[in-house]
Design an enzyme around this catalytic site. Structure first.
Site, mmCIF file in Angstrom:
data_model
loop_
_atom_site.group_PDB
_atom_site.id
_atom_site.type_symbol
_atom_site.label_atom_id
_atom_site.label_comp_id
_atom_site.label_asym_id
_atom_site.label_seq_id
_atom_site.Cartn_x
_atom_site.Cartn_y
_atom_site.Cartn_z
ATOM 1 N N SER A 89 -3.260 69.135 83.390
ATOM 2 C CA SER A 89 -4.304 68.123 83.466
ATOM 3 C C SER A 89 -3.727 66.768 83.848
ATOM 4 C CB SER A 89 -5.051 68.072 82.133
ATOM 5 O OG SER A 89 -6.210 67.297 82.229
ATOM 6 N N ASP A 106 -11.215 68.030 85.849
ATOM 7 C CA ASP A 106 -12.189 68.365 84.805
ATOM 8 C C ASP A 106 -12.694 67.108 84.100
ATOM 9 O OD1 ASP A 106 -9.888 67.834 83.342
ATOM 10 O OD2 ASP A 106 -10.021 69.626 82.083
#
Length: 549
Positions: free
Chosen positions: A150, A301
């Site tokens: 991430s 995301d």
């Protein structure tokens, strides 16, 4: 001492003999030959722990780093768990981002699943994490794996596991998978064929993009002008395709950050929340004067939004975007439950109550939010938004960006802005002012010591406001399972609240602060914001002292 060093070198040589990656093998070989026992001790002090966030750590050789050996063991443990759950022959979908080693880790995972008698399918190229979360349900898989760290630093990578409902794993699945990983004696016991899995084509991405049709109203305006940054990640192509599909003007790209680059050369940390990460986006915005700025983190995301502010640009807090999207969904007639993590603003509950909608609080993480029964919308303050839980049961920075663009377009057509809507919400429900005390550490014991100090000597007052309620969340509550955290409520009309917890994905101690300042008319807003920030600044100072920081 000599015996301990001999044992350390024996363990390192045993690991080296099995390492399938010449790069990490060479790294470990050099450490052994140099007799660097301090570095070897660090790398062999244990193993990366598999938990509800899967795995995450720095790339390198040894069991305390992310590498092919660790990933192969993790994949084998997951395969054994799935077979024990009756999923022999089931499909496992594998996605990956553009970080160092991500493609290798994805390929190893597919090989292990195939060798274990499961079926594996790999996404066609590095794609956003939400595409993988969508693909699990779209393809009827029993599990999914996303290789990503991430928004962590460049040298990190990670391994995120989803089950067949499309949600990330939670307890007890994490412990059961970890036990299967621990049971693997050696890599030689893990079959890894060189082929036999399916390489997916563009159909899965086209299906994801088609699913975004359900997020927007077919007759809504699409006039908002946007500057967009992918933060050196994998979001650009999907965002551009999604905006084109729905008739929005093509976002103006921050070209220096548009293409995937695992070195993340323009940012210290590839996270829109970090100081300086948005500087290039703001420079581009100053040049082209868009209506809004949108950023994704590297696996897309998360979604960050910035708005014009006194001749410059201001990043909206995750809580502000969360409230804006909730208000927009209410306006669109959404039905169902609104949910958020306990560290997010209480404003969502007031918006849901006013709209006669259900509302739930969960522990931190979309692994919990996505499991709320009847979920229609979920968010948490760390820039994560689930706006289409039937499509993606996780945070999704692509669909969130689309919904922000739709809202901004509608407001623009009315001669209004996102800031105007935030003012409306403050006047309707009180100004919910939030802030964060976040401490990044090199030594994790600092976090443990700070939490221990708070438990041993809890503060009795913060910012001159008496602590009227103190909860140790490690004991669990009537509605929440145990988690390492502390929650305080302060006296008075401001409904001040503080939550302290270690980050689950980064070496950080995080404290989440909120006050609610009553507002009766627009002319009160500036003073209310000033007062709210004054209180939170003092709370941060007092809290840091209480933790010994």
């Amino acid at each position: 001492m000599e015996q301990a060093q001999d044992d350390l070198l024996t363990r390192a040589r045993t690991w080296l003999a099995e390492d399938p990656d010449e790069e990490t093998a060479a790294e470990l070989r050099a450490l052994i030959e140099a007799g660097d026992t301090a570095e070897l001790a660090d790398r062999f002090s244990g193993t990366l722990q598999f938990g509800t966030a899967g795995l995450r750590g720095e790339i390198g050789a040894g069991p305390m780093r992310m590498n092919r050996s660790v990933v192969i063991r993790a994949a084998a443990g997951l395969a054994a768990y799935l077979k024990a759950q009756g999923h022999e022959g089931g499909l496992v979908v594998v996605g990956y981002d553009a970080r160092y080693k991500s493609a290798d880790f994805a390929r190893d995972t597919a090989a292990v699943m195939t060798g274990a008698g499961l079926r594996a399918a790999v996404l066609p190229r590095p794609l956003p994490t939400p595409v993988l979360a969508y693909a699990i349900r779209h393809l009827g898989a029993v599990a999914g794996v996303e290789v990503t760290a991430s928004h962590n630093p460049p040298r990190d990578n990670g391994y995120k596991v989803y089950l067949g409902d499309g949600s990330q794993i939670v307890s007890p699945a994490d412990a059961q998978i970890a036990a299967e990983i621990d049971a693997i004696s050696s890599l030689a016991s893990v079959p890894r064929p060189s082929d036999g899995w399916l390489q997916l084509d563009e159909e899965v991405l086209e299906a994801y993009l088609a699913r975004t049709d359900s997020v927007l109203s077919p007759t809504s305006p699409h006039g908002v002008r946007t500057v967009y940054t992918a933060m050196h990640g994998v979001g650009k192509d999907v965002v551009m395709a999604a905006f084109a599909r729905h008739g929005f003007p093509a976002p103006v790209l921050v070209t220096e950050q548009a293409e995937p680059d695992p070195a993340f050369p323009t940012v210290a940390f590839p996270n829109p929340e970090e100081p300086g990460a948005m500087d290039l986006a703001f420079a581009k915005a100053a040049e082209v004067q868009p209506d809004i700025v949108i950023a994704n983190d590297p696996d897309a995301d998360r979604c960050a939004v910035a708005v014009p502010d006194n001749g410059g640009w201001r990043m909206l807090r995750g809580d502000e975007v969360g409230a804006l999207l909730a208000a927009h969904l209410v306006h669109k007639g959404a039905q169902g439950v609104f949910a958020e993590s306990i560290v997010s603003s209480s404003l969502l509950g007031r918006i849901a109550e006013a709209a006669n909608l259900g509302y739930e609080e969960t522990l931190t993480g979309f692994k919990w939010i996505s499991r709320v029964e009847g979920l229609r919308y979920g968010y948490e303050e760390a820039l994560g938004y689930c706006v289409d839980p039937e499509g993606v049961r996780d945070k999704d920075g692509i669909t969130a960006a689309l919904l922000v663009a739709e809202l901004a377009s509608e407001l623009k057509e009315q001669g209004r802005t996102l800031t105007d809507l935030l003012d409306d919400l403050a006047m309707a429900h009180g100004l919910h002012h939030t802030d964060q005390l976040s401490v990044r550490v090199e030594d994790l014991s600092i976090i443990a010591n700070a939490m221990a100090r708070l438990r041993a000597e809890p503060p009795t007052a913060l910012a001159g406001l008496r602590v009227v309620s103190a909860e140790d969340l490690s004991q669990g509550t009537e509605k929440l399972p145990p988690t390492d955290g502390l929650r305080y409520y302060l006296e008075g009309d401001y409904k001040a609240r503080v939550i302290c917890r270690p980050s689950g994905t980064e070496p950080k101690l995080k404290c989440y602060l909120e006050v609610v300042v009553p507002v009766s008319e627009a002319s009160d807003l500036t003073a209310a914001r000033t007062r709210g920030q004054e209180i939170l600044d003092t709370v941060k100072k007092d809290l840091a002292a209480a933790m010994g920081l």
